[in-house]
Design a protein around this motif. Structure first.
Motif, PDB file in Angstrom:
ATOM      1  N   PRO A  86       0.957  -1.181   0.052  1.00  0.00           N
ATOM      2  CA  PRO A  86       0.035  -0.197  -0.126  1.00  0.00           C
ATOM      3  C   PRO A  86       0.879   1.432   0.107  1.00  0.00           C
ATOM      4  O   PRO A  86       1.807   1.269   0.630  1.00  0.00           O
ATOM      5  N   GLN A  87       0.676   2.117  -0.764  1.00  0.00           N
ATOM      6  CA  GLN A  87       1.152   3.421  -0.629  1.00  0.00           C
ATOM      7  C   GLN A  87       0.759   4.518   0.009  1.00  0.00           C
ATOM      8  O   GLN A  87      -0.746   4.493   0.245  1.00  0.00           O
ATOM      9  N   SER A  88       1.282   5.539   0.565  1.00  0.00           N
ATOM     10  CA  SER A  88       0.717   6.460   1.417  1.00  0.00           C
ATOM     11  C   SER A  88       0.106   7.497   0.428  1.00  0.00           C
ATOM     12  O   SER A  88       0.294   7.376  -0.790  1.00  0.00           O
ATOM     13  N   ARG A  89      -0.589   8.264   1.086  1.00  0.00           N
ATOM     14  CA  ARG A  89      -1.571   9.383   0.315  1.00  0.00           C
ATOM     15  C   ARG A  89      -0.495  10.137  -0.459  1.00  0.00           C
ATOM     16  O   ARG A  89       0.446  10.661   0.062  1.00  0.00           O
ATOM     17  N   LEU A  90      -0.591  10.474  -1.735  1.00  0.00           N
ATOM     18  CA  LEU A  90      -0.006  11.213  -2.564  1.00  0.00           C
ATOM     19  C   LEU A  90      -0.053  12.656  -2.509  1.00  0.00           C
ATOM     20  O   LEU A  90      -1.418  13.096  -2.671  1.00  0.00           O
ATOM     21  N   GLU A  91       0.991  13.629  -2.283  1.00  0.00           N
ATOM     22  CA  GLU A  91       0.970  15.084  -2.310  1.00  0.00           C
ATOM     23  C   GLU A  91       0.848  15.392  -3.475  1.00  0.00           C
ATOM     24  O   GLU A  91       2.082  15.125  -4.327  1.00  0.00           O
ATOM     25  N   THR A  92       0.020  15.984  -4.350  1.00  0.00           N
ATOM     26  CA  THR A  92       0.265  16.606  -5.702  1.00  0.00           C
ATOM     27  C   THR A  92       0.516  17.898  -5.974  1.00  0.00           C
ATOM     28  O   THR A  92       0.714  18.496  -7.035  1.00  0.00           O
ATOM     29  N   ARG A  93       0.488  18.532  -4.814  1.00  0.00           N
ATOM     30  CA  ARG A  93       0.819  20.281  -4.803  1.00  0.00           C
ATOM     31  C   ARG A  93       2.224  20.335  -5.192  1.00  0.00           C
ATOM     32  O   ARG A  93       3.012  19.594  -4.775  1.00  0.00           O
ATOM     33  N   ALA A  94       2.420  21.404  -5.785  1.00  0.00           N
ATOM     34  CA  ALA A  94       4.143  21.859  -6.080  1.00  0.00           C
ATOM     35  C   ALA A  94       4.458  22.220  -4.918  1.00  0.00           C
ATOM     36  O   ALA A  94       3.883  22.618  -3.926  1.00  0.00           O
ATOM     37  N   VAL A  95       6.051  22.105  -4.742  1.00  0.00           N
ATOM     38  CA  VAL A  95       6.759  22.750  -3.570  1.00  0.00           C
ATOM     39  C   VAL A  95       7.709  23.684  -4.339  1.00  0.00           C
ATOM     40  O   VAL A  95       8.456  23.462  -5.127  1.00  0.00           O
ATOM     41  N   CYS A  96       7.869  24.689  -3.478  1.00  0.00           N
ATOM     42  CA  CYS A  96       8.750  25.669  -3.814  1.00  0.00           C
ATOM     43  C   CYS A  96      10.154  25.208  -3.598  1.00  0.00           C
ATOM     44  O   CYS A  96      10.549  24.783  -2.704  1.00  0.00           O
ATOM     45  N   THR A  97      10.986  25.430  -4.525  1.00  0.00           N
ATOM     46  CA  THR A  97      12.061  25.247  -4.566  1.00  0.00           C
ATOM     47  C   THR A  97      13.262  25.799  -3.540  1.00  0.00           C
ATOM     48  O   THR A  97      14.128  25.294  -2.820  1.00  0.00           O
ATOM     49  N   LEU A  98      12.964  26.935  -3.035  1.00  0.00           N
ATOM     50  CA  LEU A  98      13.639  27.849  -2.184  1.00  0.00           C
ATOM     51  C   LEU A  98      13.261  27.562  -0.637  1.00  0.00           C
ATOM     52  O   LEU A  98      14.132  27.189   0.358  1.00  0.00           O
ATOM     53  N   THR A  99      11.806  27.674  -0.369  1.00  0.00           N
ATOM     54  CA  THR A  99      11.294  27.382   0.816  1.00  0.00           C
ATOM     55  C   THR A  99      10.895  26.176   1.319  1.00  0.00           C
ATOM     56  O   THR A  99      10.487  25.888   2.615  1.00  0.00           O
ATOM     57  N   LYS A 100      10.787  25.358   0.340  1.00  0.00           N
ATOM     58  CA  LYS A 100      10.367  23.829   0.391  1.00  0.00           C
ATOM     59  C   LYS A 100       8.918  23.888   1.035  1.00  0.00           C
ATOM     60  O   LYS A 100       8.179  23.005   1.618  1.00  0.00           O
ATOM     61  N   ARG A 101       8.194  25.034   0.798  1.00  0.00           N
ATOM     62  CA  ARG A 101       6.539  24.912   1.037  1.00  0.00           C
ATOM     63  C   ARG A 101       5.666  24.422   0.234  1.00  0.00           C
ATOM     64  O   ARG A 101       5.946  24.596  -1.060  1.00  0.00           O
ATOM     65  N   HIS A 102       4.385  23.766   0.564  1.00  0.00           N
ATOM     66  CA  HIS A 102       3.445  23.516  -0.491  1.00  0.00           C
ATOM     67  C   HIS A 102       2.907  24.843  -1.216  1.00  0.00           C
ATOM     68  O   HIS A 102       2.307  25.516  -0.548  1.00  0.00           O
ATOM     69  N   LEU A 103       2.640  24.799  -2.524  1.00  0.00           N
ATOM     70  CA  LEU A 103       2.095  26.010  -3.315  1.00  0.00           C
ATOM     71  C   LEU A 103       0.730  25.310  -3.647  1.00  0.00           C
ATOM     72  O   LEU A 103       0.464  24.318  -4.369  1.00  0.00           O
ATOM     73  N   ASP A 104      -0.362  26.357  -3.994  1.00  0.00           N
ATOM     74  CA  ASP A 104      -1.264  26.192  -4.731  1.00  0.00           C
ATOM     75  C   ASP A 104      -1.140  26.838  -5.887  1.00  0.00           C
ATOM     76  O   ASP A 104      -1.707  26.401  -7.080  1.00  0.00           O
ATOM     77  N   ILE A 105      -0.404  27.947  -5.778  1.00  0.00           N
ATOM     78  CA  ILE A 105      -0.049  28.675  -7.064  1.00  0.00           C
ATOM     79  C   ILE A 105       1.368  28.905  -7.188  1.00  0.00           C
ATOM     80  O   ILE A 105       1.745  29.467  -6.310  1.00  0.00           O
ATOM     81  N   GLY A 106       2.039  28.407  -8.052  1.00  0.00           N
ATOM     82  CA  GLY A 106       3.623  28.850  -8.293  1.00  0.00           C
ATOM     83  C   GLY A 106       4.096  29.240  -9.561  1.00  0.00           C
ATOM     84  O   GLY A 106       3.360  29.348 -10.529  1.00  0.00           O
ATOM     85  N   TYR A 107       5.055  29.600  -9.782  1.00  0.00           N
ATOM     86  CA  TYR A 107       5.930  30.274 -10.907  1.00  0.00           C
ATOM     87  C   TYR A 107       7.068  29.298 -11.079  1.00  0.00           C
ATOM     88  O   TYR A 107       7.886  28.905 -10.405  1.00  0.00           O
ATOM     89  N   THR A 108       7.061  28.911 -12.307  1.00  0.00           N
ATOM     90  CA  THR A 108       8.140  28.125 -12.953  1.00  0.00           C
ATOM     91  C   THR A 108       9.261  28.526 -13.903  1.00  0.00           C
ATOM     92  O   THR A 108       8.667  29.452 -14.685  1.00  0.00           O
ATOM     93  N   CYS A 109      10.414  28.176 -13.790  1.00  0.00           N
ATOM     94  CA  CYS A 109      11.560  28.574 -14.539  1.00  0.00           C
ATOM     95  C   CYS A 109      11.421  27.911 -15.910  1.00  0.00           C
ATOM     96  O   CYS A 109      11.082  26.649 -15.949  1.00  0.00           O
TER      97      CYS A 109
END
Length: 125
Positions: free
Chosen positions: A61-84
């Motif tokens: 069994p796999q644990s619940r998958l987190e699909t939100r993006a993660v900020c490269t600098l702060t490592k926080r979950h994001l609802d809206i992010g900006y991508t290089c």
């Protein structure tokens, strides 16, 4: 190609590795506590068999998958992010002048037609 991950470090789950395993059809497992004792069995029955044999075995069994993006600098979950656009690093703020990962310079935002740039006026003391 399947990407299999077994995390042995005593850290929190790696969201990037979880997403990679999920998208590639692989297995992600973080060995901790008593699960380290059964690690050999886990590897023999979950990671080492070929694709034909895996169809016959029940995956762990796999644990619940987190699909939100993660900020490269702060490592926080994001609802809206900006991508290089070059290295695909995700950032929380749009105000960065250059990518902190690859150094690509971002263009300045364009002003709407008819808008004027506000100039800062120094206050006299």
């Amino acid at each position: 190609a399947r990407c299999e991950q077994v995390l042995l470090a005593p850290t929190a789950d790696s969201i990037s590795l979880q997403q990679l395993a999920h998208l590639s059809g692989g297995v992600y497992h973080r060995a901790e506590g008593s699960s380290k004792e059964g690690l050999g069995c886990f590897l023999l029955f979950s990671v080492l068999p070929d694709q034909h044999c895996r169809r016959l075995l029940a995956p762990p069994p796999q644990s619940r998958l987190e699909t939100r993006a993660v900020c490269t600098l702060t490592k926080r979950h994001l609802d809206i992010g900006y991508t290089c656009s070059v290295c695909l690093a995700v950032f929380e703020k749009h105000s960065l002048r250059e990518c902190a990962v690859c150094g690509t310079r971002f263009p300045l935002p364009k002003l709407a037609p008819g808008a004027k740039l506000k100039k800062k006026v120094a206050k006299a003391k």
